[in-house]
Design an enzyme around this catalytic site. Structure first.
Site, PDB file in Angstrom:
ATOM      1  N   ARG A  81       0.839  -1.189   0.000  1.00 22.61           N
ATOM      2  CA  ARG A  81       0.000   0.000   0.000  1.00 22.61           C
ATOM      3  C   ARG A  81       0.874   1.240   0.000  1.00 22.61           C
ATOM      4  O   ARG A  81       2.002   1.221   0.468  1.00 22.61           O
ATOM      5  CB  ARG A  81      -0.919  -0.009   1.228  1.00 22.61           C
ATOM      6  CG  ARG A  81      -0.202  -0.241   2.550  1.00 22.61           C
ATOM      7  CD  ARG A  81      -1.210  -0.464   3.668  1.00 22.61           C
ATOM      8  NE  ARG A  81      -1.917   0.767   3.991  1.00 22.61           N
ATOM      9  CZ  ARG A  81      -1.485   1.671   4.859  1.00 22.61           C
ATOM     10  NH1 ARG A  81      -0.349   1.496   5.497  1.00 22.61           N
ATOM     11  NH2 ARG A  81      -2.180   2.754   5.101  1.00 22.61           N
ATOM     12  N   ARG A 114      -3.645  10.312   2.204  1.00 24.68           N
ATOM     13  CA  ARG A 114      -4.616  10.838   3.172  1.00 24.68           C
ATOM     14  C   ARG A 114      -5.445  11.923   2.520  1.00 24.68           C
ATOM     15  O   ARG A 114      -4.878  12.847   1.934  1.00 24.68           O
ATOM     16  CB  ARG A 114      -3.876  11.439   4.357  1.00 24.68           C
ATOM     17  CG  ARG A 114      -3.161  10.397   5.167  1.00 24.68           C
ATOM     18  CD  ARG A 114      -2.547  11.071   6.365  1.00 24.68           C
ATOM     19  NE  ARG A 114      -1.654  10.136   7.030  1.00 24.68           N
ATOM     20  CZ  ARG A 114      -0.704  10.486   7.865  1.00 24.68           C
ATOM     21  NH1 ARG A 114      -0.531  11.769   8.166  1.00 24.68           N
ATOM     22  NH2 ARG A 114       0.065   9.587   8.425  1.00 24.68           N
ATOM     23  N   ARG A 166      20.285  -4.223   2.696  1.00 27.73           N
ATOM     24  CA  ARG A 166      20.647  -2.914   2.167  1.00 27.73           C
ATOM     25  C   ARG A 166      21.317  -2.137   3.290  1.00 27.73           C
ATOM     26  O   ARG A 166      21.017  -2.340   4.458  1.00 27.73           O
ATOM     27  CB  ARG A 166      19.412  -2.154   1.688  1.00 27.73           C
ATOM     28  CG  ARG A 166      18.939  -2.593   0.321  1.00 27.73           C
ATOM     29  CD  ARG A 166      17.860  -1.677  -0.206  1.00 27.73           C
ATOM     30  NE  ARG A 166      16.683  -1.661   0.640  1.00 27.73           N
ATOM     31  CZ  ARG A 166      16.099  -0.558   1.084  1.00 27.73           C
ATOM     32  NH1 ARG A 166      16.583   0.636   0.791  1.00 27.73           N
ATOM     33  NH2 ARG A 166      15.016  -0.635   1.842  1.00 27.73           N
ATOM     34  N   TYR A 223      13.093  -6.283   9.743  1.00 33.93           N
ATOM     35  CA  TYR A 223      13.150  -4.890  10.133  1.00 33.93           C
ATOM     36  C   TYR A 223      12.257  -4.704  11.352  1.00 33.93           C
ATOM     37  O   TYR A 223      11.067  -5.027  11.317  1.00 33.93           O
ATOM     38  CB  TYR A 223      12.693  -3.939   9.013  1.00 33.93           C
ATOM     39  CG  TYR A 223      12.727  -2.517   9.545  1.00 33.93           C
ATOM     40  CD1 TYR A 223      13.925  -1.808   9.573  1.00 33.93           C
ATOM     41  CD2 TYR A 223      11.596  -1.934  10.121  1.00 33.93           C
ATOM     42  CE1 TYR A 223      13.989  -0.541  10.140  1.00 33.93           C
ATOM     43  CE2 TYR A 223      11.658  -0.675  10.688  1.00 33.93           C
ATOM     44  CZ  TYR A 223      12.857   0.012  10.689  1.00 33.93           C
ATOM     45  OH  TYR A 223      12.923   1.256  11.270  1.00 33.93           O
ATOM     46  N   ASP A 238      11.109  -1.794  14.255  1.00 30.96           N
ATOM     47  CA  ASP A 238      11.223  -0.491  14.884  1.00 30.96           C
ATOM     48  C   ASP A 238      11.646  -0.701  16.335  1.00 30.96           C
ATOM     49  O   ASP A 238      11.503  -1.805  16.871  1.00 30.96           O
ATOM     50  CB  ASP A 238       9.873   0.245  14.830  1.00 30.96           C
ATOM     51  CG  ASP A 238       9.718   1.064  13.553  1.00 30.96           C
ATOM     52  OD1 ASP A 238      10.744   1.559  13.039  1.00 30.96           O
ATOM     53  OD2 ASP A 238       8.572   1.213  13.087  1.00 30.96           O
TER      54      ASP A 238
HETATM   55  P1  FDA Z   1      20.790  -3.456  17.047  1.00 34.11           P
HETATM   56  O1  FDA Z   1      21.359  -3.605  15.690  1.00 34.11           O
HETATM   57  O2  FDA Z   1      20.474  -2.102  17.525  1.00 34.11           O
HETATM   58  O3  FDA Z   1      21.798  -4.113  18.103  1.00 34.11           O
HETATM   59  C1  FDA Z   1      22.484  -5.311  17.846  1.00 34.11           C
HETATM   60  C2  FDA Z   1      23.875  -5.186  18.455  1.00 34.11           C
HETATM   61  O4  FDA Z   1      24.530  -6.444  18.404  1.00 34.11           O
HETATM   62  C3  FDA Z   1      24.761  -4.204  17.710  1.00 34.11           C
HETATM   63  O5  FDA Z   1      25.214  -3.214  18.592  1.00 34.11           O
HETATM   64  C4  FDA Z   1      25.908  -5.080  17.191  1.00 34.11           C
HETATM   65  O6  FDA Z   1      27.156  -4.402  17.191  1.00 34.11           O
HETATM   66  C5  FDA Z   1      25.899  -6.217  18.186  1.00 34.11           C
HETATM   67  N1  FDA Z   1      26.509  -7.458  17.679  1.00 34.11           N
HETATM   68  C6  FDA Z   1      26.212  -8.109  16.528  1.00 34.11           C
HETATM   69  N2  FDA Z   1      26.984  -9.208  16.409  1.00 34.11           N
HETATM   70  C7  FDA Z   1      27.785  -9.262  17.502  1.00 34.11           C
HETATM   71  C8  FDA Z   1      28.792 -10.150  17.945  1.00 34.11           C
HETATM   72  N3  FDA Z   1      29.171 -11.223  17.223  1.00 34.11           N
HETATM   73  N4  FDA Z   1      29.419  -9.907  19.132  1.00 34.11           N
HETATM   74  C9  FDA Z   1      29.076  -8.817  19.872  1.00 34.11           C
HETATM   75  N5  FDA Z   1      28.111  -7.927  19.494  1.00 34.11           N
HETATM   76  C10 FDA Z   1      27.479  -8.151  18.315  1.00 34.11           C
HETATM   77  N6  FDA Z   1      13.303   2.398  14.719  1.00 34.11           N
HETATM   78  C11 FDA Z   1      12.340   3.248  15.157  1.00 34.11           C
HETATM   79  O7  FDA Z   1      11.542   2.881  16.019  1.00 34.11           O
HETATM   80  N7  FDA Z   1      12.270   4.522  14.658  1.00 34.11           N
HETATM   81  C12 FDA Z   1      13.149   4.981  13.720  1.00 34.11           C
HETATM   82  O8  FDA Z   1      13.054   6.135  13.288  1.00 34.11           O
HETATM   83  C13 FDA Z   1      14.169   4.104  13.259  1.00 34.11           C
HETATM   84  N8  FDA Z   1      15.058   4.508  12.327  1.00 34.11           N
HETATM   85  C14 FDA Z   1      15.982   3.622  11.823  1.00 34.11           C
HETATM   86  C15 FDA Z   1      16.844   4.031  10.803  1.00 34.11           C
HETATM   87  C16 FDA Z   1      17.755   3.138  10.261  1.00 34.11           C
HETATM   88  C17 FDA Z   1      18.690   3.592   9.151  1.00 34.11           C
HETATM   89  C18 FDA Z   1      17.775   1.805  10.728  1.00 34.11           C
HETATM   90  C19 FDA Z   1      18.701   0.807  10.121  1.00 34.11           C
HETATM   91  C20 FDA Z   1      16.935   1.407  11.746  1.00 34.11           C
HETATM   92  C21 FDA Z   1      16.025   2.311  12.306  1.00 34.11           C
HETATM   93  N9  FDA Z   1      15.181   1.932  13.342  1.00 34.11           N
HETATM   94  C22 FDA Z   1      14.218   2.805  13.790  1.00 34.11           C
HETATM   95  C23 FDA Z   1      15.232   0.566  13.913  1.00 34.11           C
HETATM   96  C24 FDA Z   1      16.129   0.438  15.150  1.00 34.11           C
HETATM   97  O9  FDA Z   1      17.457   0.738  14.820  1.00 34.11           O
HETATM   98  C25 FDA Z   1      15.990  -1.006  15.678  1.00 34.11           C
HETATM   99  O10 FDA Z   1      14.696  -1.202  16.154  1.00 34.11           O
HETATM  100  C26 FDA Z   1      16.932  -1.356  16.790  1.00 34.11           C
HETATM  101  O11 FDA Z   1      18.245  -1.085  16.423  1.00 34.11           O
HETATM  102  C27 FDA Z   1      16.776  -2.824  17.104  1.00 34.11           C
HETATM  103  O12 FDA Z   1      17.587  -3.177  18.175  1.00 34.11           O
HETATM  104  P2  FDA Z   1      18.348  -4.576  18.184  1.00 34.11           P
HETATM  105  O13 FDA Z   1      18.891  -4.700  19.547  1.00 34.11           O
HETATM  106  O14 FDA Z   1      17.489  -5.646  17.653  1.00 34.11           O
HETATM  107  O15 FDA Z   1      19.524  -4.418  17.096  1.00 34.11           O
END
Ligand code: FDA
Length: 385
Positions: free
Chosen positions: A176, A180, A254, A356, A358
């Site tokens: 979608r 609005r 990406r 993905y 949030d």
């Molecule tokens: P996250 O990626 O934050 O944490 C995982 C951690 O594990 C990282 O710090 C990584 O270094 C670590 N790690 C991985 N492998 C490892 C290893 N082998 N040893 C040690 N450490 C390791 N959400 C929202 O609500 N509003 C928004 O506006 C946005 N905007 C946004 C923009 C962009 C460009 C992205 C990519 C994402 C967003 N998000 C967002 C989403 C948001 O970033 C997401 O919800 C959180 O990062 C998720 O948290 P996690 O803990 O799952 O992963």
């Protein structure tokens, strides 16, 4: 040093929520391993060295949720400002409000349509395919909002995001495109919205600030896995394919490159996010961070902006958005089966599930994992699967 009851891999929102709940509710000693030099995962922010303006290092992060439990939980660690997200789009030398709304439509068609007239116009333009099933992204876009708006706001933007001609993109990338038929241009529809009053870093650090939690930064789990796996329960939030040494193949992502610029003006664009949907700008959008906190009165005469460039991730890039091709989905199923069979290791977060999420979804799903798996295991001795 603590002898941990639980090891959490990754100090993002998912990992920190798990650590905080297990430490505070179950009195467990939790060791968090984070391979970056800071905790917080992708939500991390810091003061820009030249302007002092808080920048979101891994892309703009706006907090919003309709989940009352998550809202109550996050408010234990931070207060929120009254920030409401709004986005504008610069097309053909004019600035339009997004998401596409009655204001966008009337500006675009130089009209003063009522909601009903605008609906009729868009329905007529969207009927161009005459009921034929859309075969690619372009046809799908046209069938949703009509060709003129599709070409202005979606076609090149999407081509830049995917570095792919939209004719070659699958129709099911979009289901979608919201239009609005009011002048409401608030970006999110959620019940709760705001930005952490003293920044993301302070919020994330407070989550980890518990005597039972030790966070070790600059430590890659891959180099320590034998010390922990099979000896102590592990919650793993790193990339699922990496955990299994990419045995089943590499999941595709990406990434986004951020080009930082300090501009000699106190206000560059008058709003936090300006999209660039035309072909002549190589970037997809520009973020101007000072506008996320109008209440702060940053005293810098300069402003910091990030230009965003989207592309397919190579092995060494930050994985940001799952590409989710049919091959990825098939691969993910194989990884999921293997993850399920891994005793005493739970997979979570955006990297561990290849989804993905949030922030509110990452936090919400960590709260569920805590209630449904970790509490029953540690409090009632149930197996951890
Ligand atoms: P996250 O990626 O934050 O944490 C995982 C951690 O594990 C990282 O710090 C990584 O270094 C670590 N790690 C991985 N492998 C490892 C290893 N082998 N040893 C040690 N450490 C390791 N959400 C929202 O609500 N509003 C928004 O506006 C946005 N905007 C946004 C923009 C962009 C460009 C992205 C990519 C994402 C967003 N998000 C967002 C989403 C948001 O970033 C997401 O919800 C959180 O990062 C998720 O948290 P996690 O803990 O799952 O992963």
């Amino acid at each position: 040093d603590l002898a941990p009851d639980l090891v959490v891999v990754g100090a993002g929102f998912f990992g920190l929520t798990i650590a905080e709940r297990c430490a505070a509710e179950l009195d467990l000693k939790v060791l968090v391993l984070e391979r970056r030099e800071h905790l917080g995962g992708n939500a991390w922010s810091e003061a820009d060295p030249d302007t002092g303006i808080e920048v979101h290092k891994y892309g703009a992060h706006l907090f919003h949720t309709s989940n009352a439990k998550v809202w109550e939980y996050v408010n234990r660690f931070t207060d929120f400002t009254g920030y409401q997200h709004r986005v504008y789009s610069q097309h053909g030398g004019e600035v339009y409000p997004l998401p596409i709304n009655l204001g966008t439509i009337n500006q675009f068609f130089r009209s003063a349509h009522s909601p009903a007239q605008a609906r009729e116009l868009i329905a007529e333009q969207a009927s161009e395919l005459g009921g034929k099933e859309p075969e690619n992204f372009v046809e799908k876009g046209v069938s949703l909002i009509g060709r003129p708006l599709y070409e202005a706001f979606i076609a090149h933007y999407t081509a830049k995001q995917w570095q792919t001609d939209p004719e070659k993109l699958s129709a099911d990338i979009i289901t979608r495109l919201p239009v609005r038929y009011t002048y409401d241009n608030r970006y999110f529809n959620d019940t709760y919205e705001g930005l952490p009053v003293d920044g993301y870093a302070a919020w994330l650090e407070r989550m980890a600030d518990h005597p039972n939690i030790e966070v070790r930064t600059g430590v890659d789990f891959r180099e320590h896995r034998e010390e922990y796996v099979g000896r102590v329960p592990v919650v793993y939030t790193g990339p699922v394919d990496e955990y299994f040494d990419h045995d089943e193949g590499r999941l595709s992502w990406r990434t986004v490159d951020f080009e930082r610029e300090v501009v000699d003006t106190p206000d560059f664009q008058g709003c936090p996010v300006m999209n660039y949907p035309d072909a002549d700008a190589p970037y997809t959008r520009i973020i101007e961070f000072r506008h996320f906190h109008p209440e702060r009165d940053y005293d810098s005469e300069q402003t910091v902006i990030f230009k965003e460039f989207s592309r397919f991730a190579e092995d060494t890039d930050e994985p940001y958005y799952p590409v989710n091709t049919p091959e990825d989905r098939a691969m993910l199923m194989r990884y999921r089966d293997r993850a399920k069979a891994e005793d005493n290791v739970l997979f979570g977060g955006r990297l561990g599930t290849y989804k993905y999420l949030d922030m509110h979804m990452a936090i919400g799903s960590a709260l569920s994992m805590f209630e449904n798996k970790l509490r029953p295991h540690f409090a009632d001795g149930e197996a951890l699967t």
